[in-house]
Design an enzyme around this catalytic site. Structure first.
Site, PDB file in Angstrom:
ATOM      1  N   CYS A  87      35.105  24.033 -13.286  1.00 25.85           N
ATOM      2  CA  CYS A  87      33.761  24.568 -13.553  1.00 25.85           C
ATOM      3  C   CYS A  87      32.960  24.824 -12.289  1.00 25.85           C
ATOM      4  O   CYS A  87      31.888  25.414 -12.351  1.00 25.85           O
ATOM      5  CB  CYS A  87      32.985  23.594 -14.437  1.00 25.85           C
ATOM      6  SG  CYS A  87      32.763  22.016 -13.620  1.00 25.85           S
ATOM      7  N   ASP A 108      31.486  22.571 -10.472  1.00 22.39           N
ATOM      8  CA  ASP A 108      30.471  21.549 -10.225  1.00 22.39           C
ATOM      9  C   ASP A 108      30.895  20.656  -9.051  1.00 22.39           C
ATOM     10  O   ASP A 108      32.070  20.567  -8.720  1.00 22.39           O
ATOM     11  CB  ASP A 108      30.241  20.701 -11.477  1.00 22.39           C
ATOM     12  CG  ASP A 108      29.486  21.487 -12.547  1.00 22.39           C
ATOM     13  OD1 ASP A 108      28.900  22.522 -12.194  1.00 22.39           O
ATOM     14  OD2 ASP A 108      29.495  21.065 -13.703  1.00 22.39           O
ATOM     15  N   CYS A 126      27.460  18.524 -14.936  1.00 18.52           N
ATOM     16  CA  CYS A 126      26.969  18.454 -16.314  1.00 18.52           C
ATOM     17  C   CYS A 126      26.678  17.006 -16.713  1.00 18.52           C
ATOM     18  O   CYS A 126      26.906  16.076 -15.950  1.00 18.52           O
ATOM     19  CB  CYS A 126      28.007  19.042 -17.243  1.00 18.52           C
ATOM     20  SG  CYS A 126      29.454  17.982 -17.357  1.00 18.52           S
ATOM     21  N   CYS A 138      35.558  16.792 -16.605  1.00 22.32           N
ATOM     22  CA  CYS A 138      34.350  16.366 -15.883  1.00 22.32           C
ATOM     23  C   CYS A 138      34.540  14.972 -15.288  1.00 22.32           C
ATOM     24  O   CYS A 138      34.011  14.663 -14.221  1.00 22.32           O
ATOM     25  CB  CYS A 138      33.149  16.344 -16.811  1.00 22.32           C
ATOM     26  SG  CYS A 138      32.986  17.832 -17.804  1.00 22.32           S
TER      27      CYS A 138
HETATM   28 FE1  FES Z   1      31.425  20.786 -14.711  1.00 25.21          FE
HETATM   29 FE2  FES Z   1      31.313  18.944 -16.549  1.00 25.21          FE
HETATM   30  S1  FES Z   1      31.183  21.074 -16.831  1.00 25.21           S
HETATM   31  S2  FES Z   1      31.601  18.683 -14.432  1.00 25.21           S
END
Ligand code: FES
Length: 145
Positions: free
Chosen positions: A33, A35, A59, A103
């Site tokens: 994602c 992140d 998230c 995640c």
């Molecule tokens: Fe990216 Fe959860 S959607 S860490």
């Protein structure tokens, strides 16, 4: 959808923040994602993790798993901290929905990246530790995250 423990750690995350002069600090990116998470560890002379802090652009599940992961590694030896896998963190949180499992990898990899940094700084090798593939610590330093 989320367990009470996940909601608790999401709403009241433990150990959020930065650390001055950490023993080890590492930043990882989530390949799925994009992140990002940074983990700071304070490790004493006996190799015990005294303090852990994290910051994330991630998230809710990433926040909750990192919060739990920092709680789990505190007071542990480095070898014990390596056993704090994403699976162990998810179990401690009473599970995550399947689409959110990736995640929880951020927390595990961030711990490993911080331990990798600690090992490099101290010129030691930590048995069983590999540098996470998503370790972006150097890139992040250049960009002043
Ligand atoms: Fe990216 Fe959860 S959607 S860490």
């Amino acid at each position: 959808m989320y367990s009470e423990k996940v909601m608790d750690h999401f709403n009241h995350p433990r150990n959020v923040g930065e650390m001055e002069n950490p023993s080890g600090v590492g930043t990882v990116g989530n390949a799925k994602c994009g992140d990002i998470m940074r983990m700071y560890l304070d490790i004493d002379d006996n190799g015990i993790i005294q303090e852990a802090k994290f910051k994330t652009f991630g998230c809710g599940a990433a926040v909750a798993t990192s919060s739990m992961a920092t709680e789990l590694v505190k007071g542990k030896t480095i070898q014990e901290a390596l056993e704090v896998t994403n699976k162990a963190v998810m179990e401690a949180l009473d599970g995550l929905p399947p689409v959110k499992v990736h995640c929880s990898l951020l927390a595990e990899e961030a711990i490993h990246a911080a331990l990798w940094d600690y090992a490099e700084k101290n010129g030691i090798k930590i048995e069983g530790l590999e540098r996470p593939v998503n370790d972006i610590s150097e890139k992040e330093e250049e960009e002043e995250y």
